[in-house]
Write an enzyme that holds these catalytic residues in place. Structure first.
Site: not given
Ligand code: MSP
Length: 500
Positions: A18, A21, A126, A129, A143, A146, A294, A297
């Site tokens: 993106h 980067h 977790c 994860c 978590c 989750h 920021k 994603k």
């Protein structure tokens, strides 16, 4: 000849690149280009970070094996960088055999030097994860991602004795005040170290998508321990001592502020543990934000750099990225700011200067360029401007370099307004003002090339210069008066037509 080794972080291939980067890449590219222009021997390194849980999960979500996934994503990065005109010299993929070899030999040295040991890791885990959490990170004991209860898990891990390096790192920072910049980021790193450093777990048995530990095949290295070493893979650490010593430790790592701890604490300590010097310089830049957050994603606010380049032109986007944000601070991306920079700086200032000068030289002098005058009212100012630009480039301050260059564009335009060559009869006054303006354009092309290589090359061509602004040594080309008369000028279409 001086050497200039510059690196970017290597990017996780959990998604396509993106604009955040691209910001790191365009910045690093501009430094590499400037150093090539001043005849340094440049080595510009980038790549992709392909191991670890995050990548394995992205692969699984897309119904692919990690290898298939990374093989399909890495070319997307290479393609994006090609389209953004990023002039890297080497591209590391951490799944390459050369990288496995370097990681293993580097960490074996650390192990043999007594800085890696095996212990039991106890933590809150977790399972969804496949990651450990600190108590404080949990959401009511669950978590944070989750929402499920975590379990207390024990795993046999190898640990890096980071705690042994607290004092050595503090001494290193003391002796090398220039190692981490800007100073606010140096202080941040020092803050981490002064809190006291804990040993860190550097291997995993719960995942096999990583570089195997050479002395214990049950384990793979934790992704950061593999990733940081990419900087050494490219210069043949452990394979070619001469090459390694040519480039190390005088490296410039360009990184975002999210990865300070890894680069400014872990990495120098790892180097010390392996018996090599820490990197000479780490420059930390800020984040590109969208609406105050920021760009990432996970934030769902990504901007595609290639779409922007299609819309505004690549060099306009490169210019905007480096001009609008002080390198080191956070910047806010807005479409409006990009449009406004485009119209005011590129269409009205730079584009207008070129268009006016070439139009008058073609219409009044048959395209035959006059030469600049030694005692031009612009000469002293241009000398100062180019000196500021040179200093700015050497201090990783592209915004200052661009600001200086635009002040020259401003002055050159202002003089044209006052003298109005389009109203003058043939004669020395007409020739002098045009010759001086052409000389300003020559200087602008040299200072601007690192940011806008295509635009600078095109202006260079239109004002009848041979080759490209990157030829020769820029330092020698910065003084006033080198534009030659008798060049043939071309009046082309406007480089930056105004946008609504
Ligand atoms: N893989 C690690 C780096 C390993 S280096 C040995 C990583 N990858 S990343 O893809 O998440 O981010 C890499 C870098 O991209 C960041 O450090 C930063 O330089 C840049 N950026 C990512 N998002 C950004 C912004 N929104 N703004 C500016 N830079 C950004 O961390």
């Amino acid at each position: 000849m001086s050497r200039f080794f510059i690196t970017t972080p290597i990017y996780y291939v959990n998604d396509v690149p993106h604009l955040g980067h691209a910001y790191t890449m365009v910045s690093a590219d501009s430094f590499a280009r400037w150093h090539r222009q001043i005849s340094d021997d440049v080595f510009f390194l980038t790549g992709t970070d392909e191991h670890g849980l995050k990548i394995a999960q992205a692969a699984a979500e897309n119904g692919m094996s990690p290898k298939e996934w990374t093989d399909s994503l890495a070319p997307r990065f290479q393609d994006a960088w090609r389209k953004l005109n990023i002039s890297y010299d080497d591209f590391i993929r951490t799944t390459e055999p050369r990288h496995y070899e370097t990681v293993q030999s580097f960490l074996k040295s650390v192990y043999e030097n007594g800085y890696i040991y095996k212990d039991i890791y106890r933590g809150l885990y977790c399972v969804s994860c496949e990651a450990y959490y600190q108590e404080a990170e949990l959401d009511n004991g669950n978590c944070p991602i989750h929402g499920r209860p975590v379990v207390v898990m024990e795993e046999e891990n190898y640990f890096f004795r980071l705690s042994a390096f607290t004092d050595r790192l503090l001494e290193w920072y003391e002796r090398h005040p220039e190692a981490v910049g800007p100073s606010s980021k140096r202080n941040e790193a020092l803050g981490f170290i002064r809190q006291g450093l804990q040993d860190i777990s550097i291997t995993r048995t719960s995942i096999d998508w990583g570089v195997p530990v050479p002395w214990d095949s049950q384990h793979v290295f934790y992704v950061w321990y593999d990733a940081l070493i990419n900087y050494l893979t490219a210069i043949d650490y452990g394979r070619d001592l001469e090459k390694f010593e040519l480039w190390w430790p005088s490296v410039h790592h360009i990184i975002g502020k999210d990865i300070i701890r890894f680069h400014c604490v872990w990495w120098p300590a790892m180097c010390m543990a392996a018996g090599i010097d820490p990197p000479a310089n780490i420059f930390v830049h800020g984040w590109l934000l969208v609406g105050g957050e920021k760009m990432a994603k996970s934030a769902g606010n990504k901007v595609d750099p290639l779409e922007l380049a299609n819309e505004f032109g690549l060099d306009a986007v490169r210019y905007y990225l480096l001009r609008d944000t002080n390198f080191g601070s956070d910047g806010d991306f807005t479409y409006e700011a990009l449009t406004s920079r485009y119209n005011s700086d590129l269409a009205n200032n730079l584009g207008n200067l070129l268009q006016r000068v070439t139009t008058v030289v073609v219409s009044k002098l048959g395209g035959q360029a006059p030469k600049p005058t030694a005692d031009s009212p612009l000469a002293v100012f241009a000398g100062e401007v180019m000196e500021s630009a040179r200093t700015a480039w050497s201090q990783f301050a592209p915004q200052d370099a661009l600001e200086a260059i635009w002040s020259l564009i401003h002055e050159a335009n202002a003089r044209l307004e006052v003298v109005a060559p389009w109203k003058l009869e043939l004669g020395s006054e007409l020739e002098n003002v045009l010759g001086d303006a052409l000389e300003c354009l020559r200087l602008v092309c040299i200072g601007l090339y690192p940011v806008m290589p295509d635009t600078s090359s095109e202006i260079w061509r239109r004002i009848g210069m041979d080759g490209s602004p990157e030829d020769g040594n820029a330092l020698a080309a910065l003084s006033w008066g080198q534009y030659q008369s008798s060049k043939v000028i071309e009046k082309g279409i406007p480089l930056f037509p105004r946008r609504k």
